[in-house]
Design an enzyme around this catalytic site. Structure first.
Site, PDB file in Angstrom:
ATOM      1  N   HIS A   1       0.824  -1.062   0.160  1.00  0.00           N
ATOM      2  CA  HIS A   1      -0.087  -0.010   0.086  1.00  0.00           C
ATOM      3  C   HIS A   1       0.951   1.360  -0.167  1.00  0.00           C
ATOM      4  O   HIS A   1       1.840   1.252   0.526  1.00  0.00           O
ATOM      5  CB  HIS A   1      -0.953  -0.029   1.260  1.00  0.00           C
TER       6      HIS A   1
ATOM      7  N   ASP B   1       1.065   4.079   1.290  1.00  0.00           N
ATOM      8  CA  ASP B   1       1.346   4.737   2.764  1.00  0.00           C
ATOM      9  C   ASP B   1       2.707   4.036   3.635  1.00  0.00           C
ATOM     10  O   ASP B   1       3.412   4.428   4.287  1.00  0.00           O
ATOM     11  CB  ASP B   1       0.438   4.892   3.808  1.00  0.00           C
ATOM     12  N   HIS B   2       2.922   2.674   3.014  1.00  0.00           N
ATOM     13  CA  HIS B   2       4.122   1.859   3.256  1.00  0.00           C
ATOM     14  C   HIS B   2       5.250   1.999   2.264  1.00  0.00           C
ATOM     15  O   HIS B   2       6.170   1.102   2.286  1.00  0.00           O
ATOM     16  CB  HIS B   2       3.679   0.485   3.450  1.00  0.00           C
TER      17      HIS B   2
ATOM     18  N   HIS C   1      -4.683  -8.646   6.124  1.00  0.00           N
ATOM     19  CA  HIS C   1      -4.880  -7.230   5.729  1.00  0.00           C
ATOM     20  C   HIS C   1      -5.846  -7.179   4.444  1.00  0.00           C
ATOM     21  O   HIS C   1      -5.445  -7.042   3.392  1.00  0.00           O
ATOM     22  CB  HIS C   1      -3.553  -6.384   5.367  1.00  0.00           C
TER      23      HIS C   1
HETATM   24 ZN   LIG Z   1      -1.202   1.506   6.156  1.00  0.00          ZN
HETATM   25 ZN   LIG Z   2      -2.393  -1.326   4.105  1.00  0.00          ZN
END
Ligand SMILES: [Zn+2]
Ligand SMILES: [Zn+2]
Length: 253
Positions: free
Chosen positions: A64, A66-67, A144
């Site tokens: 994702h 944000d990572h 997740h």
């Molecule tokens: Zn995240």
């Molecule tokens: Zn995530």
């Protein structure tokens, strides 16, 4: 002190005045390792007085943005940074699909992905173990939303840190974190508004208690907690020390 963890970011993809997306700098046994590489991670490293040039190993929990968004910056930086002398090598560890994900950066921004002589991709699966210096790093299964996602356990000199990455509660992950001196846990949403594939403070408290963790550090908080400190709810279920992460915080175990 065996392991030292710097919170480069404690937030999510949603911009915040106080939290960059979650990324962590792990130091131990003479190694510097980046845990996730979200937007702002490299800038945060510089702001702590360290240099992104010292980073040669990155553990990705999942793909994702944000990572992972700062990977593109890293690839471009080492090509444009005249202070990078010689070949800057990078090893990236990540879940299933790592090669396709990284090659996608080449499709987006032709030519920025370093060649095989500088970039080594190491796909990981739950249960895989790697040695980095004296550190033992073990991948665990995160949950997740069904996508490939890992947690990581780092053991060095009898001390241990477990980083959940993004995940919902699972007893399997609590077992993976069993006895960890420090559980670095995502804590995305308040208990009043839980979301699939993530945890709330009550879930983190349950997991930490089930794992028998020594202490808990909360990261990956969406800006929906308002003035509420998520640590308070964690403490209702877990009796060890609980720290709400903030950017720049350093914890040693
Ligand atoms: Zn995240
Ligand atoms: Zn995530």
């Amino acid at each position: 002190m065996a392991l030292r963890l710097t919170v480069l970011g404690s937030g999510t993809i949603v911009p915040s005045q106080v939290r960059r997306a979650t990324s962590l700098l792990l130091e131990g046994g003479g190694e510097d390792i980046l845990l996730d590489c979200g937007p702002g991670a490299l800038q945060s490293i510089e702001e702590t007085g360290r240099s992104y040039r010292d980073i040669h190993r990155i553990l990705l929990t999942h793909f994702h943005p944000d990572h992972t968004l700062d990977l593109g910056r890293l690839f471009s930086a080492i090509k444009n940074d005249t202070a990078v002398t010689g070949r800057h090598w990078i090893v990236i560890y990540g879940p299933e699909g790592l090669e396709d994900f990284v090659s996608g950066w080449g499709g987006l921004y032709g030519g920025i992905v370093p060649g095989d002589d500088m970039l080594n991709l190491v796909p990981m699966e739950p249960g895989y173990e790697i040695d980095i210096g004296d550190m033992l790093i073990t991948a665990g299964q995160a949950d997740h939303g069904g996508r490939p996602a890992l947690a990581y356990r780092i053991d060095l000199s009898g001390r241990s840190i477990v980083y959940t990455g993004d995940t919902s509660y699972s007893e399997r992950l609590a077992q993976f974190a069993s006895g960890a001196d420090l559980l670095v846990s995502e804590c995305s949403f308040p208990d009043e508004s839980p979301a699939e594939g993530h945890m709330t403070p009550a879930m983190v408290g349950e997991m930490a208690a089930s794992a028998g963790a020594g202490e808990v550090l909360l990261v990956h908080m969406y800006p929906f907690f308002g003035e509420t400190d998520p640590a308070a709810e964690v403490r209702r279920r877990f009796k060890g020390k609980v720290t709400t992460g903030r950017d720049g915080l350093i914890i040693e175990v």
